[in-house]
Motif scaffolding. Sequence first.
Motif, PDB file in Angstrom:
ATOM      1  N   ARG A 186       0.857  -1.190   0.000  1.00  0.00           N
ATOM      2  CA  ARG A 186       0.000   0.000   0.000  1.00  0.00           C
ATOM      3  C   ARG A 186       0.890   1.235   0.000  1.00  0.00           C
ATOM      4  O   ARG A 186       1.873   1.314   0.740  1.00  0.00           O
ATOM      5  N   VAL A 187       0.490   2.161  -0.778  1.00  0.00           N
ATOM      6  CA  VAL A 187       1.216   3.430  -0.824  1.00  0.00           C
ATOM      7  C   VAL A 187       0.290   4.481  -0.217  1.00  0.00           C
ATOM      8  O   VAL A 187      -0.822   4.701  -0.705  1.00  0.00           O
ATOM      9  N   TYR A 188       0.725   5.050   0.877  1.00  0.00           N
ATOM     10  CA  TYR A 188      -0.068   6.080   1.553  1.00  0.00           C
ATOM     11  C   TYR A 188       0.396   7.447   1.074  1.00  0.00           C
ATOM     12  O   TYR A 188       1.573   7.692   0.898  1.00  0.00           O
TER      13      TYR A 188
END
Length: 192
Positions: A186-188
């Motif tokens: 996941r890329v926040y």
Amino acid sequence: MAGQAADSLTLMKLSRRQLLIAGIASAAAAGGVALVTLRPRTREMPMPISEFLREHDKSLLIALAQVLLAGALSEDEAQQTTQLQTVIERLDAACLLLYPRARDELRELFDLLDHQAGRFLLTGDALAVEQRDSAAREQILESWRQHFLALITSAYHGLHNLVIASFYGDPQHWHLLDYAGPPTVRVYPESV
């Protein structure tokens, strides 16, 4: 006269080491000449830059892949043909990524197996590998795997790894390994 004959006999005496080296050098030279002169006279055109494998290489690899991937390939003949074609395409692409020396050695192996004399040296029979039944192909692969020459064993492991990686590198076959695939990252968004 007798003195000259004794001197020439003394000069002709070779040490055991010198005799062995001369014998090995002679055998290597004769083998090299034989391989160069026994190559088939009609060869296919040079391969395009985008492909490493020639048609004969592909049929050979399909025959070997059927043995190496036994049990993993589909039982449906049409699906199996598609799977093997995919393996060959992936293997061809992988060969282009090998170091030049490894690629050259692989090319030499395929060229040896394309010629009767080379097949005889590597398999004990001049019959093409792809013309043999799967039990005979399995026996050839096993003899290469257990061979006393490290070079033959290395060639076996190289072919084995290329075929296995080309098959299991395809996401469609991951389920056979109970592998769900790489984890999702996941890329926040950066907080301001």
